[in-house]
Design a protein around this motif. Structure first.
Motif, short mmCIF file in Angstrom:
data_model
loop_
_atom_site.label_atom_id
_atom_site.label_comp_id
_atom_site.label_asym_id
_atom_site.label_seq_id
_atom_site.Cartn_x
_atom_site.Cartn_y
_atom_site.Cartn_z
N ASN A 12 5.01 -0.27 -0.40
CA ASN A 12 5.50 -0.75 0.74
C ASN A 12 7.32 -0.66 0.72
N GLY A 13 7.81 -0.09 1.74
CA GLY A 13 9.11 -0.14 1.83
C GLY A 13 9.64 1.16 2.24
N ILE A 14 10.18 1.42 3.47
CA ILE A 14 10.61 2.79 3.98
C ILE A 14 11.79 2.81 4.55
N ALA A 15 12.68 3.66 4.02
CA ALA A 15 13.99 3.68 4.49
C ALA A 15 14.56 5.15 4.84
N TYR A 16 15.35 5.39 5.97
CA TYR A 16 15.64 6.75 6.63
C TYR A 16 17.12 6.82 6.92
N ASP A 17 17.73 8.06 6.35
CA ASP A 17 18.97 8.40 6.41
C ASP A 17 19.01 9.42 7.66
N ALA A 18 19.52 8.92 8.89
CA ALA A 18 19.38 9.85 10.27
C ALA A 18 20.50 10.99 10.09
N THR A 19 21.57 10.76 9.39
CA THR A 19 22.56 11.56 9.46
C THR A 19 22.37 12.91 8.74
N HIS A 20 21.59 12.64 7.54
CA HIS A 20 21.40 13.65 6.47
C HIS A 20 19.76 13.94 6.46
N ASP A 21 19.02 13.32 7.46
CA ASP A 21 17.69 13.62 7.54
C ASP A 21 16.82 13.19 6.20
N ARG A 22 17.13 12.23 5.67
CA ARG A 22 16.42 11.83 4.23
C ARG A 22 15.36 10.63 4.40
N LEU A 23 14.35 10.92 3.59
CA LEU A 23 13.26 9.72 3.64
C LEU A 23 12.92 9.27 2.62
N TRP A 24 13.07 7.69 2.39
CA TRP A 24 12.81 7.18 0.87
C TRP A 24 11.41 6.20 1.08
N VAL A 25 10.73 6.22 0.24
CA VAL A 25 9.55 5.24 0.16
C VAL A 25 9.57 4.57 -1.39
N THR A 26 8.92 3.49 -1.36
CA THR A 26 8.80 2.62 -2.86
C THR A 26 7.54 1.99 -2.38
N GLY A 27 7.28 0.76 -3.48
CA GLY A 27 6.56 -0.19 -3.36
C GLY A 27 6.91 -1.51 -3.86
N LYS A 28 5.89 -2.38 -4.05
CA LYS A 28 6.33 -3.66 -4.71
C LYS A 28 6.17 -3.75 -6.22
N HIS A 29 7.26 -4.01 -6.61
CA HIS A 29 7.43 -4.00 -8.08
C HIS A 29 7.32 -2.52 -8.84
N TRP A 30 7.83 -1.57 -7.90
CA TRP A 30 7.82 -0.27 -8.43
C TRP A 30 9.10 -0.08 -9.30
N SER A 31 9.05 0.85 -10.35
CA SER A 31 10.04 1.20 -11.22
C SER A 31 10.90 2.17 -10.51
N ASN A 32 10.39 2.96 -9.61
CA ASN A 32 11.18 4.03 -8.90
C ASN A 32 11.16 3.80 -7.44
N LEU A 33 12.15 4.58 -6.74
CA LEU A 33 12.26 4.74 -5.21
C LEU A 33 12.25 6.05 -5.23
N PHE A 34 11.52 6.69 -4.25
CA PHE A 34 11.11 8.30 -4.02
C PHE A 34 11.77 8.97 -2.80
N GLU A 35 12.62 9.66 -2.82
CA GLU A 35 12.78 10.79 -1.68
C GLU A 35 11.76 11.61 -1.51
N ILE A 36 11.38 11.63 -0.42
CA ILE A 36 10.19 12.54 0.09
C ILE A 36 10.55 13.15 1.35
N THR A 37 10.04 14.56 1.37
CA THR A 37 9.57 15.27 2.60
C THR A 37 8.30 15.34 2.96
N LEU A 38 8.02 15.55 4.11
CA LEU A 38 6.79 15.60 4.64
C LEU A 38 6.20 17.01 4.85
N ILE A 39 5.05 17.28 4.55
CA ILE A 39 4.47 18.47 4.49
C ILE A 39 3.52 18.55 5.81
#
Length: 255
Positions: free
Chosen positions: A223-250
């Motif tokens: 749970n958790g989606i964030a997007y940077d429109a200026t640099h086209d970056r996408l992040w996801v995470t979850g509840k009680h996760w130790s990491n936030l991930f920047e990902i690209t879609l294939i």
């Protein structure tokens, strides 16, 4: 090391994917620290920092977080009787939902000072916005479009597959390149939704992402989606996760 997970278009019936909708896989671009105490409900990126809404009774909060370190820069605790939910940024105002209280809050972005509160007729789950409306979910198959000034619902749409099957459990939302991205509660997938018709245009399969971080013994669902429109970056995470991930879609080939 970059992790690449290639997902085929078949063999997904057990996840609820339908053959007429493309399925996207992902590649991890960068991994950031994330506060594992955060029961993430809403996530927003703006000018180098993240804004995060967290839930749980007596622990709900609004946060400003340093992206690179995961350090909480500003913290505002909600009243114990409130369960924090979705979050979005409209100009210089942060708009936060709560779950069953049917109350939302509008804060000044810079100092988290309360501007006003508002009410709505359903539970509050996720919230984002396009150029004209705030867009809200309540865990059903409905998305509600609110006037950003009055915070009054203007209309709603049903989210569905091309075969008109309703898609329920819409949770955290993010507006990305003219589409609504929606976490599907308790699953490892995100729906890509046409905001005009409600039709799901694609699925993002994030299977395996939770295993790409240290096992902290408490990590819960995606749970958790964030997007940077200026640099086209996408992040996801979850509840009680130790990491936030920047990902690209294939992208996958159309079915």
């Amino acid at each position: 090391m970059k992790l690449i997970i290639i997902i085929g278009l078949i063999c997904f019936s057990y996840l609820g994917y339908s053959a007429e909708i493309p399925v996207y896989s992902y590649q991890i671009v960068h991994t950031y620290p994330h506060d594992s105490k955060a029961f993430t409900q809403g996530l927003v990126y703006d000018e180098g920092v993240l804004y995060e809404s967290t839930g749980l009774w007596g622990q709900s909060s609004l946060r400003r977080v340093d992206l690179s370190t995961g350090k909480v820069l500003t913290l505002k605790l909600l009243s114990p009787e409130l369960f924090g939910e979705g979050l979005t940024l409209w100009h210089d105002q942060l708009i936060q939902l709560t779950w069953r209280s049917r109350r939302g809050f509008v804060y000044q972005k810079d100092d988290f000072s309360l501007i006003k509160d508002f009410s709505y007729a359903t539970e509050g789950w996720g919230i984002t916005h396009n150029e004209d409306f705030l867009i809200m979910s309540d865990g059903s198959d409905q998305l509600y479009f609110l006037d950003p000034k009055t915070l009054i619902k203007q209309y709603s749409i049903q989210v569905h597959t091309p075969k008109k099957t309703p898609v329920t459990h819409l949770n955290e939302l993010e507006y990305v390149k003219g589409e609504i991205f929606a976490n599907i509660w308790t699953t490892e997938r995100i729906a890509r939704i046409n905001p005009n018709t409600g039709e799901v245009k694609g699925w993002i399969n994030l299977t395996g992402l939770i295993q790409s971080q240290p096992d902290n013994g408490q990590a819960d669902v995606l749970n958790g989606i964030a997007y940077d429109a200026t640099h086209d970056r996408l992040w996801v995470t979850g509840k009680h996760w130790s990491n936030l991930f920047e990902i690209t879609l294939i992208p996958s080939s159309p079915p």
